[in-house]
Design an enzyme around this catalytic site. Structure first.
Site, PDB file in Angstrom:
ATOM      1  CG  HIS A  80      -0.145  -0.023   2.536  1.00 40.24           C
ATOM      2  ND1 HIS A  80       0.450   1.084   3.092  1.00 40.24           N
ATOM      3  CD2 HIS A  80       0.124  -1.053   3.370  1.00 40.24           C
ATOM      4  CE1 HIS A  80       1.046   0.756   4.207  1.00 40.24           C
ATOM      5  NE2 HIS A  80       0.871  -0.543   4.406  1.00 40.24           N
TER       6      HIS A  80
ATOM      7  CD  GLU B 245       0.786  -4.828   8.560  1.00 44.30           C
ATOM      8  OE1 GLU B 245       1.310  -5.932   8.272  1.00 44.30           O
ATOM      9  OE2 GLU B 245       1.303  -3.721   8.294  1.00 44.30           O
TER      10      GLU B 245
END
Length: 282
Positions: free
Chosen positions: A18, A104
């Site tokens: 990201h 994550e």
């Protein structure tokens, strides 16, 4: 692998981290905002737009191509995908799926800055792969769920992704730094020791796994030795990537044996010293 079999495999699997998030800019953001809600910064949005252009340049070389996206459910990854997608015509995208297993690493709810500093110092002493965050996950835990995702990914490729085999299919996975590294670790069968030397991806940096001449995926098809060294790959790991890219026989690429055995005799030595196998039974 036959040419016919290769036609039904994606030409590339691209892993993207990201863009810059508010947490990357200021770690105290995790103390008041849940990790999954951390947004991109303005710089992160621009990074994602640029990444979209670069990825499209990579995959559009043949003229006949399609893309399918997988994305972590976190705000920063979904926003990254949204900006990347601005570079893709609708007719080129055959699917997009939110996938929780590539999220994550769980560091444990709200993260108090001073406490996390001490915890991360402990992780460096303990080892990054096996250290489990209090109320959270270890990299080994992430490895397990990413491994499960890989099984689902292959089922999708086999049964759910409908596309013209004459088109190059590109799987683009928008995720996080650790999830991307353990994905590569699982795919290429890297050891825990090798994982410990890997560097994280920069924001919106991507890794291109591309089919080589022998039908195996390799980082060496698209990336240079210098890039792979910067990522933390050893010379042996780079040699393995080149073997995968060129389709060299496995006998030429068994460098990994040295990591597990002090010495293995060659076949010729076995033949010279193996008279005990030729004894006749009367």
């Amino acid at each position: 692998m036959s040419e016919q079999q290769q036609k039904f495999l994606p030409k590339r699997i691209i892993l993207v981290r990201h863009g810059e998030s508010a947490g990357n800019l200021d770690g105290s953001a995790y103390a008041t905002t849940p990790d999954y809600k951390i947004p991109l910064t303005e710089a992160g949005i621009q990074q994602a737009k640029e990444a979209g252009k670069k990825i499209r340049d990579v995959i559009s070389e043949s003229g006949k191509w399609k893309a399918c996206f997988y994305v972590s459910p976190y705000e920063r990854t979904r926003s990254t995908l949204r900006e990347i997608g601005r570079s893709f015509p609708r007719k080129r995208v055959i699917g997009v799926k939110e996938e929780c297993r590539i999220r994550e690493q769980d560091f444990g709810n709200f993260q108090i800055t001073e406490r996390m500093k001490i915890i991360k110092e402990t992780r460096e002493k303990f080892g990054r792969f096996f250290y489990r965050f209090p109320e959270g996950e270890s990299a080994a835990d992430v490895f397990d769920r990413v491994s499960s995702f890989l099984e689902s990914l292959w089922r999708d490729i086999d049964t759910r992704l409908h596309y013209d085999p004459s088109d190059d299919l590109n799987i683009i996975i928008v995720s996080h730094g650790l999830a991307s590294r353990v994905f590569l670790m699982k795919w290429f069968k890297w050891t825990v020791e090798q994982f410990e030397y890997l560097n994280n991806l920069n924001n919106c940096e991507f890794r291109v796994m591309q089919l080589g001449d022998g039908g195996e995926y390799s980082l060496a098809v698209h990336h240079s030795d210098e890039e792979m060294l910067e990522w933390g790959l050893s010379q042996q790991m780079i040699k393995d990537q080149k073997c995968r890219a060129t389709g060299a026989s496995i006998e030429k690429c068994q460098w990994f044996m040295d990591g597990f055995f002090d010495h293995l005799e060659s076949d010729s030595e076995d033949a010279n010293n193996g008279d005990h196998n030729t004894d006749k039974i009367d």
